[in-house]
Write an enzyme that holds these catalytic residues in place. Sequence first.
Site, PDB file in Angstrom:
ATOM      1  N   GLU A  86      86.761  51.887  38.850  1.00 33.96           N
ATOM      2  CA  GLU A  86      86.646  50.592  38.722  1.00 33.96           C
ATOM      3  C   GLU A  86      85.315  50.024  38.878  1.00 33.96           C
ATOM      4  O   GLU A  86      84.966  49.149  39.500  1.00 33.96           O
ATOM      5  CB  GLU A  86      87.373  49.654  40.000  1.00 33.96           C
ATOM      6  CG  GLU A  86      89.197  50.212  39.708  1.00 33.96           C
ATOM      7  CD  GLU A  86      89.933  49.091  40.703  1.00 33.96           C
ATOM      8  OE1 GLU A  86      89.263  48.441  41.547  1.00 33.96           O
ATOM      9  OE2 GLU A  86      91.243  49.046  40.273  1.00 33.96           O
ATOM     10  N   TYR A 117      97.605  45.925  37.415  1.00 34.52           N
ATOM     11  CA  TYR A 117      98.286  45.146  38.628  1.00 34.52           C
ATOM     12  C   TYR A 117      99.214  43.924  38.106  1.00 34.52           C
ATOM     13  O   TYR A 117      99.423  43.029  38.870  1.00 34.52           O
ATOM     14  CB  TYR A 117      97.792  45.002  39.643  1.00 34.52           C
ATOM     15  CG  TYR A 117      97.129  46.258  40.563  1.00 34.52           C
ATOM     16  CD1 TYR A 117      97.898  46.906  41.426  1.00 34.52           C
ATOM     17  CD2 TYR A 117      96.099  46.780  40.188  1.00 34.52           C
ATOM     18  CE1 TYR A 117      97.650  48.098  42.010  1.00 34.52           C
ATOM     19  CE2 TYR A 117      95.611  47.940  40.625  1.00 34.52           C
ATOM     20  CZ  TYR A 117      96.324  48.728  41.763  1.00 34.52           C
ATOM     21  OH  TYR A 117      96.091  49.698  42.247  1.00 34.52           O
ATOM     22  N   GLU A 159      96.268  53.557  38.132  1.00 35.81           N
ATOM     23  CA  GLU A 159      96.924  52.853  39.071  1.00 35.81           C
ATOM     24  C   GLU A 159      97.666  51.734  38.707  1.00 35.81           C
ATOM     25  O   GLU A 159      97.255  50.930  37.662  1.00 35.81           O
ATOM     26  CB  GLU A 159      95.520  52.119  39.833  1.00 35.81           C
ATOM     27  CG  GLU A 159      94.725  53.087  40.796  1.00 35.81           C
ATOM     28  CD  GLU A 159      93.779  52.408  41.623  1.00 35.81           C
ATOM     29  OE1 GLU A 159      93.907  51.244  41.703  1.00 35.81           O
ATOM     30  OE2 GLU A 159      92.471  53.111  41.568  1.00 35.81           O
TER      31      GLU A 159
END
Length: 617
Positions: free
Chosen positions: A410, A465, A501
Amino acid sequence: MLKPRPTLTRELVNLDGLWRFAIEDANVPRPWTGALETRLEAPVPSSYNDLYTDPEIRNHVGWVWYQRTVRVPRGWAGERVILRLDAATHEGKVYVDDVLVARHVGGYTPFEADITDHVSPGAEFRLTVGVSNELTSTTIPPGSISVTQDGRRQQTYLHDFYNYAGLARSVWLYSKPERHISDITIVTGVIGQTGVVDYSVAASHETTVRVRALDATGCEVATAEGSNGTLSIEAVTLWQPGAAYLYDLVVELLDGEEVIDSYTEPFGVRTVEVRGTQFLINGKPFYFTGFGKHEDTAVRGKGHDNAYLVHDFQLLEWAGANSFRTSHYPYAEEVLEFADRNGIVVVDETAAVGLNLGVQGGLTGIGPKPTFSPETFNHETQAAHAQHLRELIARDKNHPSVVMWSIANEPASNEEGAREYFEPLVQLARELDPTRPLTYAAVMFATFQNDKIADLFDVLSINRYYGWYVFTGDLATAEQYLEGDLRGWVQAFGKPIMMSEYGADTMPGQHSVWDMPWSEEYQQSYLDMNHRVFDRIEAFIGEHVWNFADFQTSNGIHRVDGNRKGVFTRDRKPKSAAHTLRARWTGLNGSKPSANETAIPDEETKTRPVPALEGAK
């Protein structure tokens, strides 16, 4: 750097156990010059933070000291005596009696010192190790230190896991001959049914080198002489995901017929390649299933524990996982060796997490500084990052389980200066190891429209996410945005793409008949939504859920005793989502699910901007 092993010519003493322990004391400026005046003892390996009830120790910023007495075996006369630390998080200083023999910056890679001239076979010496947990703008990972009004030093860092520190991995004393093997590099290939093993041996002195390959039964299958060469293994048995097979490379230094040094390096014969939008292992498309993990357990912190190692791999197998990422730092070498022996595929990641000041700005509401600048992350940070890359690849280059290097997690790859920072690091990694693909994990701020470095890499690893930090509880909208986002990356770069992720915080025992965030049912629905999208994208090559197990983080109102995105609890009890993943993964066996290329209904979703995040992962 070769891992210490007992061989025909080398002996090994493990120095794990209880050491005297103390935090730094201004009244004792040179604690290595005598016995530590302390009643505390600390186990090695372990992090020290959770061991004691004293908050001064847990919250300490700066140096701590470990000390013990060591006796050199009397049979080591005429040998080189080496002291090795598998890690000291994040900086280590090592003293033999009153002499500084080693200093190392970087908390997850090993370092060692030749102490032959400071010790005597059969005699004892005082071993003192200082460990600092300080992180700055020029360390990997980065951080900053401030001083409160009452004079306390406080550490701030940019990664969402607890800054455990100390001697979390083993300490060793070992012997090797005066003339010795110093490094071995193994690169494998396959031609038809023949395994091709290129090797390179570095030695302290120029002498005759003999190399032998042994199969799993100990039978010699190939031999050669010379410090560089190629071995051919007929009817080779390949190292395969889920079906590990290891050979031994026995390297010997000879003086005439006498073996003056011997070292055995296990290896597997396998190939790795990115071709078009496929990731190939041994020429066959491979689909990653598994997790981002952490070295994190109660009390021990990041201390390596073989019981957890075995149990975690059992849970990986139970869930049908074939791989994991060493998020967000190199794991203990024992973990990679276990993966080698058990056919688990590894994405090996550096400790470069937190190179993104935009995330900090999102959490605090304060406008972020530019991530890459002379005042923030600069050429000194880049140099530390480069050194970490060198040490990681030097340590892990011979592990067949390691199929890809992850340069960073990230980073602010959407910001100005990102390309200037990362392009030299990518070039360095390719020079150090031209055989493995490269990736990095892209943050949600970085999109296919603004990312400045994705073209430098072989595989696009995406952290997303939707349905948790954005569109929380609205999985229908999250599904549209996720698919548009992922398809945008594929269309923009034409590379294989995987989810590095995706996850949702979940409290075990929290249940609901609705899509209620934090419930076990919502975690299941969230995963199902992601999987529907993955299965519709042809270039998709894998899914790593965040996270394998709940883990400890720093203090924060958005965390309840740590990060709860684990599919397993911190003590490895399955949440409902673990059964969801098991049902999906156990039938895949490394193959991609059937793709359904049906386009999403709203074509405009492909170009919608990513909504602003309200928190970190």
